[in-house]
Design a protein around this motif. Sequence first.
Motif, PDB file in Angstrom:
ATOM      1  N   UNK A  85       0.845  -1.206   0.000  1.00 60.40           N
ATOM      2  CA  UNK A  85       0.000   0.000   0.000  1.00 60.40           C
ATOM      3  C   UNK A  85       0.876   1.251   0.000  1.00 60.40           C
ATOM      4  N   UNK A  86       1.941   1.220   0.784  1.00 59.21           N
ATOM      5  CA  UNK A  86       2.879   2.349   0.806  1.00 59.21           C
ATOM      6  C   UNK A  86       3.541   2.519  -0.564  1.00 59.21           C
ATOM      7  N   UNK A  87       3.959   1.416  -1.165  1.00 55.43           N
ATOM      8  CA  UNK A  87       4.653   1.480  -2.452  1.00 55.43           C
ATOM      9  C   UNK A  87       3.786   2.035  -3.573  1.00 55.43           C
ATOM     10  N   UNK A  88       2.464   1.794  -3.510  1.00 57.15           N
ATOM     11  CA  UNK A  88       1.574   2.314  -4.556  1.00 57.15           C
ATOM     12  C   UNK A  88       0.902   3.619  -4.129  1.00 57.15           C
ATOM     13  N   UNK A  89       1.299   4.131  -2.949  1.00 53.57           N
ATOM     14  CA  UNK A  89       0.808   5.398  -2.411  1.00 53.57           C
ATOM     15  C   UNK A  89      -0.711   5.400  -2.205  1.00 53.57           C
ATOM     16  N   UNK A  90      -1.210   4.333  -1.621  1.00 58.07           N
ATOM     17  CA  UNK A  90      -2.641   4.219  -1.341  1.00 58.07           C
ATOM     18  C   UNK A  90      -2.893   4.363   0.156  1.00 58.07           C
ATOM     19  N   UNK A  91      -4.084   4.771   0.495  1.00 56.86           N
ATOM     20  CA  UNK A  91      -4.530   4.747   1.884  1.00 56.86           C
ATOM     21  C   UNK A  91      -4.793   3.285   2.241  1.00 56.86           C
ATOM     22  N   UNK A  92      -4.294   2.855   3.387  1.00 53.35           N
ATOM     23  CA  UNK A  92      -4.553   1.496   3.842  1.00 53.35           C
ATOM     24  C   UNK A  92      -5.723   1.522   4.812  1.00 53.35           C
ATOM     25  N   UNK A  93      -6.738   0.754   4.512  1.00 52.72           N
ATOM     26  CA  UNK A  93      -7.856   0.571   5.431  1.00 52.72           C
ATOM     27  C   UNK A  93      -7.677  -0.818   6.032  1.00 52.72           C
ATOM     28  N   UNK A  94      -7.310  -0.845   7.306  1.00 53.49           N
ATOM     29  CA  UNK A  94      -7.028  -2.101   7.991  1.00 53.49           C
ATOM     30  C   UNK A  94      -8.284  -2.563   8.713  1.00 53.49           C
ATOM     31  N   UNK A  95      -8.789  -3.697   8.302  1.00 55.77           N
ATOM     32  CA  UNK A  95      -9.966  -4.268   8.942  1.00 55.77           C
ATOM     33  C   UNK A  95      -9.486  -5.138  10.093  1.00 55.77           C
ATOM     34  N   UNK A  96      -9.873  -4.752  11.309  1.00 47.84           N
ATOM     35  CA  UNK A  96      -9.449  -5.461  12.506  1.00 47.84           C
ATOM     36  C   UNK A  96     -10.654  -6.079  13.205  1.00 47.84           C
ATOM     37  N   UNK A  97     -10.383  -6.931  14.175  1.00 53.75           N
ATOM     38  CA  UNK A  97     -11.462  -7.518  14.962  1.00 53.75           C
ATOM     39  C   UNK A  97     -11.380  -7.009  16.400  1.00 53.75           C
ATOM     40  N   UNK A  98     -12.165  -7.588  17.272  1.00 50.15           N
ATOM     41  CA  UNK A  98     -12.270  -7.095  18.645  1.00 50.15           C
ATOM     42  C   UNK A  98     -11.311  -7.771  19.619  1.00 50.15           C
ATOM     43  N   UNK A  99     -10.443  -8.636  19.135  1.00 56.90           N
ATOM     44  CA  UNK A  99      -9.495  -9.331  20.009  1.00 56.90           C
ATOM     45  C   UNK A  99      -8.616  -8.364  20.796  1.00 56.90           C
ATOM     46  N   UNK A 100      -8.361  -7.187  20.244  1.00 54.50           N
ATOM     47  CA  UNK A 100      -7.460  -6.235  20.911  1.00 54.50           C
ATOM     48  C   UNK A 100      -7.959  -5.802  22.280  1.00 54.50           C
ATOM     49  N   UNK A 101      -9.258  -5.878  22.505  1.00 53.91           N
ATOM     50  CA  UNK A 101      -9.812  -5.374  23.759  1.00 53.91           C
ATOM     51  C   UNK A 101      -9.679  -6.354  24.913  1.00 53.91           C
ATOM     52  N   UNK A 102      -9.695  -7.638  24.623  1.00 53.26           N
ATOM     53  CA  UNK A 102      -9.636  -8.615  25.694  1.00 53.26           C
ATOM     54  C   UNK A 102     -10.860  -8.474  26.587  1.00 53.26           C
TER      55      UNK A 102
END
Length: 188
Positions: free
Chosen positions: A102-119
Motif C-alpha cells: 500500500x505504501x509502495x503504490x501510495x494508497x490509503x490502507x484501510x485495515x480491517x481489525x477484529x475485537x481481540x485487541x480489547x480482551x
Amino acid sequence: MNDTNHAPHRLHAVIGLGPVGLAVAQAALQRGERVRLVSRTGERPAGLPAEVEVARADVLQPDALRAVLRGATHVYNCTNAPDYHRWPEQFPPLQRAVCDAARDVDAVLVAVENLYVYGPHGGADLREDTPLRGQGLRSSTRVAMTLALDEAHRRGDLRVVRVRASDLIGPRVRVSLAGAALFEPILA
C-alpha cells in the motif's frame, strides 16, 4: 454525489475473499467506485457483480501484490491468517506485506481489525478510547499489529485508517459459532 472527498471511479483494492472483503467490495461498488478484489486464487465468487475486477496475487509475493494494487487509491486489508491457532506466526507477515505494498503504490490502507485487541472488558461499551487489553496469543498478536499500524501512520510512512468489528455474524459468515453452523439447521 456532491461529496468533495469522493472522486468517481477511484480504484479501491480489496484483499481477501471472506465475508468482510466481499461486503467491503459491495459497499465500494454501491458508492460508484471502481473495485478490484484480490485473492490467492483469483477466482470470481458466485454472485459477484461483473463490474468488480478480480485479480490473483499471493500477499506474501511483493512484486505480484504491488502489480495488482498499482493505481489503487485505497487498499483494504481483509486478510486473515490461514490457521487460527498460528496467528502469531502467520498474521503479522500478512499485514507487513500489505502495508509495504500500500505504501509502495501510495494508497490509503484501510485495515480491517477484529475485537481481540480489547480482551476482557466487563461488558463495557467499546469505543475508540477503550484500552487495548488483549490477552493470550491471538489477542496480543492483534494488539501488536494495531500498534505497528499506529506507529507507521504516526511516522508518516503510511496513511492508515483502522476499522474494527466483530465478524461472528453476518452475510456469508460460515466459520463461526454464530454463523452457518448455527443458522442453517434452524432455517432448514
